[in-house]
Design a protein around this motif. Structure first.
Motif, short mmCIF file in Angstrom:
data_model
loop_
_atom_site.label_atom_id
_atom_site.label_comp_id
_atom_site.label_asym_id
_atom_site.label_seq_id
_atom_site.Cartn_x
_atom_site.Cartn_y
_atom_site.Cartn_z
N ILE A 60 0.84 -1.20 0.00
CA ILE A 60 0.00 0.00 0.00
C ILE A 60 0.88 1.25 0.00
O ILE A 60 0.59 2.23 -0.69
N SER A 61 1.95 1.22 0.79
CA SER A 61 2.84 2.39 0.86
C SER A 61 3.49 2.67 -0.49
O SER A 61 3.57 3.82 -0.93
N TYR A 62 3.95 1.61 -1.18
CA TYR A 62 4.56 1.80 -2.50
C TYR A 62 3.52 2.24 -3.53
O TYR A 62 3.83 2.99 -4.45
N ALA A 63 2.30 1.77 -3.38
CA ALA A 63 1.25 2.16 -4.33
C ALA A 63 0.88 3.63 -4.19
O ALA A 63 0.61 4.32 -5.17
N LYS A 64 0.87 4.13 -2.94
CA LYS A 64 0.47 5.51 -2.68
C LYS A 64 1.64 6.48 -2.59
O LYS A 64 1.43 7.69 -2.51
N GLY A 65 2.86 5.94 -2.55
CA GLY A 65 4.02 6.82 -2.41
C GLY A 65 4.14 7.41 -1.02
O GLY A 65 4.57 8.55 -0.86
N GLN A 66 3.77 6.63 0.00
CA GLN A 66 3.83 7.10 1.38
C GLN A 66 5.17 6.70 1.99
O GLN A 66 5.39 5.55 2.36
N GLY A 67 6.08 7.67 2.10
CA GLY A 67 7.38 7.40 2.69
C GLY A 67 8.39 6.85 1.72
O GLY A 67 9.58 6.76 2.04
N VAL A 68 7.94 6.45 0.55
CA VAL A 68 8.82 5.91 -0.50
C VAL A 68 8.30 6.39 -1.85
O VAL A 68 7.13 6.76 -1.98
N PRO A 69 9.17 6.41 -2.87
CA PRO A 69 8.66 6.73 -4.22
C PRO A 69 7.69 5.65 -4.68
O PRO A 69 7.81 4.48 -4.30
N ARG A 70 6.72 6.04 -5.47
CA ARG A 70 5.79 5.05 -6.02
C ARG A 70 6.57 4.06 -6.89
O ARG A 70 7.40 4.46 -7.69
#
Length: 264
Positions: free
Chosen positions: A86-96
């Motif tokens: 989810i974080s990678y999909a939304k770009g939360q804390g990391v680039p998409r």
């Protein structure tokens, strides 16, 4: 815990977090979670990740949240594997990064996480972060559907009805639409209604046309489900309906199209 035992450190952090046997102290909870996490304790890593992500006793820091989520996920924690996706999909804390999304969906999906299976199937279907593979999409949609995931059941129905990665099978398509419709999934309610109408024998003067196939004898449970869906198609729900009011209203809105089809 003070001798460096990661399991004991996590347990003590949990006690301070909950106030079990000791006064609640979030600062000490974080301290012991961090000690355990730095020794590779997956649950402690997950606890720290959640705290960074949701600002629980720590300033919000998405980069550190995804760092600890990844550490825990790489140890095989199913729910934790879903979180980095989810974080990678939304770009939360990391680039998409769609490739990393697929990687973590795959890890969680292969351990039975229904939401991850459905999302991974969507990636294979839409070429998101991975080459298109309708066979794999159909497989993961079906795995999620068989665990009760309504959206995946609807997608499985479409794959069966339109031969997308699997042999065409109208009966299986109807079955998966019914699984989703029984949970109040509006697209499947509409699709199931259309299927039911198309299966009705054509009538002339109140009698079936010659050669029309008579429906096979159905079980009492099947007849009850058909009656329930038929009531929805007519604009009302039987008293035994399991649909909550909100889902029932949504279903009726989607079925407006079907009412117009029946009138034409």
């Amino acid at each position: 815990a003070d001798q460096g035992d990661a399991k004991a450190q996590f347990s003590l952090g949990h006690q301070y977090n909950r106030g079990e046997g000791t006064p609640q102290d979030q600062a000490k909870a974080v301290h012991y979670y961090r000690l355990a996490a730095d020794q590779g304790h997956a649950e402690a890593q997950h606890s720290l990740a959640v705290r960074y992500a949701e600002a629980q006793g720590l300033p919000r820091d998405d980069a550190k949240a995804i760092h600890y989520f990844r550490l825990a996920a790489d140890q095989g924690s199913v729910q934790v594997q879903y979180s980095p996706a989810i974080s990678y999909a939304k770009g939360q804390g990391v680039p998409r990064d769609r490739a990393m999304v697929v990687r973590y969906y795959q890890l969680a999906a292969d351990q039975g996480h229904a939401d991850a299976q459905a999302m991974l199937a969507q990636c294979f279907s839409r070429r998101e972060g991975t080459p298109q593979d309708l066979g794999k999409a159909a497989r993961y949609f079906r795995l999620a559907a068989d665990q009760g995931h309504a959206g995946a059941a609807c997608s499985s129905a479409q794959h069966c009805l339109h031969a997308l990665g699997v042999p065409q099978d109208h009966d299986e398509g109807a079955r998966y639409h019914r699984l989703a419709a029984d949970q109040g999934h509006p697209p499947s309610l509409l699709a199931l209604g259309v299927i039911m109408l198309n299966r009705q024998p054509a009538r002339t003067g109140g009698r079936s046309r010659a050669g029309a196939c008579q429906p096979a004898r159905r079980s009492q449970a099947h007849r009850a489900r058909s009656a329930e869906h038929g009531s929805l198609l007519r604009g009302h729900a039987p008293r035994s309906s399991r649909l909550p009011p909100r889902a029932r209203r949504r279903a009726r809105g989607h079925l407006g199209v079907l009412h117009r089809l029946r009138q034409d």
